[in-house]
Design a protein around this motif. Structure first.
Motif, short mmCIF file in Angstrom:
data_model
loop_
_atom_site.label_atom_id
_atom_site.label_comp_id
_atom_site.label_asym_id
_atom_site.label_seq_id
_atom_site.Cartn_x
_atom_site.Cartn_y
_atom_site.Cartn_z
N LYS A 204 0.87 -1.18 0.00
CA LYS A 204 0.00 0.00 0.00
C LYS A 204 0.91 1.22 0.00
O LYS A 204 1.59 1.49 0.98
N TYR A 205 0.95 1.92 -1.14
CA TYR A 205 1.74 3.14 -1.28
C TYR A 205 0.91 4.18 -2.02
O TYR A 205 0.17 3.83 -2.95
N PHE A 206 1.05 5.44 -1.61
CA PHE A 206 0.40 6.55 -2.30
C PHE A 206 -1.12 6.36 -2.34
O PHE A 206 -1.77 6.68 -3.33
N SER A 207 -1.69 5.79 -1.28
CA SER A 207 -3.12 5.49 -1.18
C SER A 207 -3.58 4.52 -2.25
O SER A 207 -4.75 4.49 -2.62
N GLU A 208 -2.67 3.69 -2.76
CA GLU A 208 -2.99 2.71 -3.80
C GLU A 208 -2.68 1.30 -3.28
O GLU A 208 -1.65 1.08 -2.65
N ASP A 209 -3.56 0.37 -3.56
CA ASP A 209 -3.27 -1.04 -3.30
C ASP A 209 -2.47 -1.58 -4.47
O ASP A 209 -2.90 -1.46 -5.63
N LEU A 210 -1.32 -2.15 -4.17
CA LEU A 210 -0.39 -2.64 -5.18
C LEU A 210 0.06 -4.05 -4.81
O LEU A 210 -0.17 -4.51 -3.70
N ILE A 211 0.73 -4.70 -5.77
CA ILE A 211 1.41 -5.96 -5.49
C ILE A 211 2.84 -5.84 -5.97
O ILE A 211 3.14 -5.14 -6.94
N LEU A 212 3.71 -6.54 -5.28
CA LEU A 212 5.10 -6.71 -5.69
C LEU A 212 5.30 -8.20 -5.86
O LEU A 212 4.92 -8.98 -4.99
N TYR A 213 5.85 -8.60 -7.01
CA TYR A 213 6.15 -10.02 -7.20
C TYR A 213 7.42 -10.19 -7.99
O TYR A 213 7.89 -9.28 -8.65
N ARG A 214 8.00 -11.38 -7.85
CA ARG A 214 9.19 -11.73 -8.63
C ARG A 214 8.84 -12.94 -9.48
O ARG A 214 8.48 -13.99 -8.97
N GLY A 215 8.92 -12.75 -10.79
CA GLY A 215 8.67 -13.84 -11.72
C GLY A 215 9.81 -14.85 -11.70
O GLY A 215 10.87 -14.60 -11.12
N GLU A 216 9.57 -15.97 -12.33
CA GLU A 216 10.58 -17.03 -12.36
C GLU A 216 11.86 -16.61 -13.07
O GLU A 216 12.92 -17.18 -12.83
N LEU B 187 2.61 -3.93 -9.65
CA LEU B 187 1.40 -3.75 -10.44
C LEU B 187 0.27 -3.29 -9.53
O LEU B 187 0.32 -3.47 -8.31
N SER B 188 -0.79 -2.74 -10.14
CA SER B 188 -2.01 -2.48 -9.38
C SER B 188 -2.52 -3.82 -8.84
O SER B 188 -2.26 -4.87 -9.42
N ALA B 189 -3.25 -3.78 -7.74
CA ALA B 189 -3.53 -5.01 -7.00
C ALA B 189 -4.81 -5.74 -7.38
O ALA B 189 -4.93 -6.92 -7.11
#
Length: 121
Positions: free
Chosen positions: A31-43, A50-52
């Motif tokens: 949650k940054y800048f009043s936005e729900d986001l995701i952080l992921y690491r691909g293979e 990305l947006s959540a």
């Protein structure tokens, strides 16, 4: 403190995690800048923010979503989204859709930090 918390954020790079804290195939809600986001690491090893919320029915991808290759998969119906935010797979359809996308955030890894670019303009 007077005027805290600030309602606006300056344009710039912000650290969202340490590189060592994000394993390949891992996804985290943010949650940054009043936005729900995701952080992921691909293979492949690329970290991406990305947006959540899945554009299909609004599932939060950071709660039950999973990484499939370099895509993130929705926990509700299995729709997959690329690091660029495009739909890449719908389990019950012959081809992906171009209607709806996730918002990709400029994400980099520098000196052991995962950072994202924010421009409030």
């Amino acid at each position: 403190m007077k005027d805290w918390p600030f309602e606006v954020h300056p344009t710039g790079w912000y650290q969202v995690d340490w590189s060592a804290n994000l394993a390949p195939g891992e996804i985290k809600p943010l949650k940054y800048f009043s936005e729900d986001l995701i952080l992921y690491r691909g293979e492949s090893g690329r970290a991406q923010v990305l947006s959540a919320f899945c554009p299909h029915f609004g599932a939060h991808l950071g709660h039950g979503g999973k990484v499939c290759g370099d895509d993130v998969q929705c926990p509700w119906h299995g729709w997959r989204w690329s690091a660029e935010g495009a739909n890449t797979h719908i389990p019950y359809a012959e081809r992906p859709t171009t209607r709806g996308a996730l918002t990709p955030w400029e994400t980099r890894e520098i000196d052991g930090m995962v950072i994202l670019w924010f421009d409030g303009n």
